[in-house]
Design an enzyme around this catalytic site. Structure first.
Site, mmCIF file in Angstrom:
data_model
loop_
_atom_site.group_PDB
_atom_site.id
_atom_site.type_symbol
_atom_site.label_atom_id
_atom_site.label_comp_id
_atom_site.label_asym_id
_atom_site.label_seq_id
_atom_site.Cartn_x
_atom_site.Cartn_y
_atom_site.Cartn_z
ATOM 1 N N GLU A 1 -6.425 -12.371 5.955
ATOM 2 C CA GLU A 1 -7.227 -11.157 6.063
ATOM 3 C C GLU A 1 -8.544 -11.260 5.303
ATOM 4 O O GLU A 1 -9.039 -10.278 4.759
ATOM 5 C CB GLU A 1 -6.410 -9.954 5.592
ATOM 6 C CG GLU A 1 -5.598 -10.195 4.320
ATOM 7 C CD GLU A 1 -4.556 -9.130 4.062
ATOM 8 O OE1 GLU A 1 -4.697 -8.012 4.572
ATOM 9 O OE2 GLU A 1 -3.596 -9.404 3.330
ATOM 10 N N HIS B 1 0.804 -1.221 0.000
ATOM 11 C CA HIS B 1 0.000 0.000 0.000
ATOM 12 C C HIS B 1 0.840 1.276 0.000
ATOM 13 O O HIS B 1 0.279 2.370 -0.127
ATOM 14 C CB HIS B 1 -0.935 0.010 1.209
ATOM 15 C CG HIS B 1 -2.003 -1.040 1.158
ATOM 16 N ND1 HIS B 1 -2.985 -1.057 0.196
ATOM 17 C CD2 HIS B 1 -2.238 -2.122 1.946
ATOM 18 C CE1 HIS B 1 -3.782 -2.098 0.394
ATOM 19 N NE2 HIS B 1 -3.350 -2.762 1.444
ATOM 20 N N ASP C 1 -8.756 -5.465 6.161
ATOM 21 C CA ASP C 1 -9.293 -6.287 5.082
ATOM 22 C C ASP C 1 -10.215 -7.371 5.617
ATOM 23 O O ASP C 1 -11.210 -7.720 4.971
ATOM 24 C CB ASP C 1 -8.155 -6.899 4.265
ATOM 25 C CG ASP C 1 -7.554 -5.904 3.286
ATOM 26 O OD1 ASP C 1 -8.312 -5.334 2.480
ATOM 27 O OD2 ASP C 1 -6.335 -5.677 3.322
#
Length: 267
Positions: free
Chosen positions: A152, A48, A178
């Protein structure tokens, strides 16, 4: 020249709590500063954050002199990406979005040379082997590698026992953001049902004899997961620290200026 020891891997195996910080600003100077702060580990994020192989290499070099252990997360669990990160010297990987035992096994295989795995042999070009100056690197490299898989999703949680049982997986890290989205609770990683799922997941991982980790910037939630048995806990992000500190500093001076400009009583 000796193969660097992975003391983070040893700490997890011994059940010693390890507190970490997300390094998402993608800058070697910042990550080196963070390495002086006392965290046990730093997460160099390629999923990310705007990192690539070169910026990750620079950060690995920047923190090499310090006790904070670098953990690298690629953008996905991919054998080619894993090969590159291992060759530049990463010894601990956090592999995202692992939903099945087969994916976990593939991730482990990507970190091992044949015949145990599929890692490509390029040690003459690799920082990890100190350009072939580490004797017997090819046969000993895996001893100091730590493979962490990130669960996740609801599917991953359903397959958690099998994932944690995969040989070569050193630990399982839960991603609350997530996971909450997968549970239909987008934007609610601290929801009670998410926390319960993670607490139960930690117990499942511990029963498999592996280390459990989680991202928990809230101190109360972090304490809850630690009590449940989590070993490696990320307690914040560099972006969050800088953003909050900058906003608080600006607000404090604006408040001071406002008070100074207020009409004063007197004669």
């Amino acid at each position: 020249m000796s193969l660097p020891l992975n003391n983070f891997k040893r700490a997890l195996a011994e059940g010693k709590p390890q507190f970490g910080l997300w390094a998402a600003l993608a800058d070697a100077y910042v990550t080196e500063l963070l390495a002086t702060a006392g965290f046990d580990w730093l997460l160099i994020d390629n999923e990310h954050a705007p990192n690539d192989v070169r910026s990750t290499l620079a950060q690995l070099q920047a923190v090499a002199a310090y006790a904070s252990h670098p953990v690298v997360r690629p953008v996905r669990s991919d054998s080619a990406l894993i090969k590159q990160l291992l060759d530049i010297g990463a010894q601990t990987l956090l592999l995202p979005m692992i939903d099945t035992a087969e994916q976990a096994a593939d991730a482990v295989a990507a970190t091992r040379y044949p015949p145990q795995g599929i890692r490509g042999v390029g040690s003459a070009l690799a920082r990890a082997s100190r350009w072939n100056r580490i004797p017997d690197y090819l046969n000993t490299a895996a001893d100091e590698l730590c493979v962490l898989v990130q669960v996740e999703s609801v599917q991953g949680m359903e397959n958690l026992s099998a994932i944690a049982a995969v040989d070569g997986v050193d630990g399982v890290f839960f991603g609350p953001s997530d996971l909450s989205a997968s549970m239909g609770l987008l934007g609610k990683p601290g929801d009670a049902s998410v926390r319960e799922a993670i607490r139960n997941g930690i117990q499942t991982v511990l029963r498999a004899g592996k280390a459990a980790g989680v991202l928990a910037p809230d101190p109360a939630i972090a304490a809850d997961y630690l009590e449940a048995g989590a070993t490696f806990v990320a307690v914040g992000t560099d972006t969050g620290l800088l953003s909050r500190a900058a906003a608080d500093l600006a607000a404090s001076y604006k408040k001071t200026a406002t008070m100074a400009a207020s009409p004063k009583g007197g004669y």
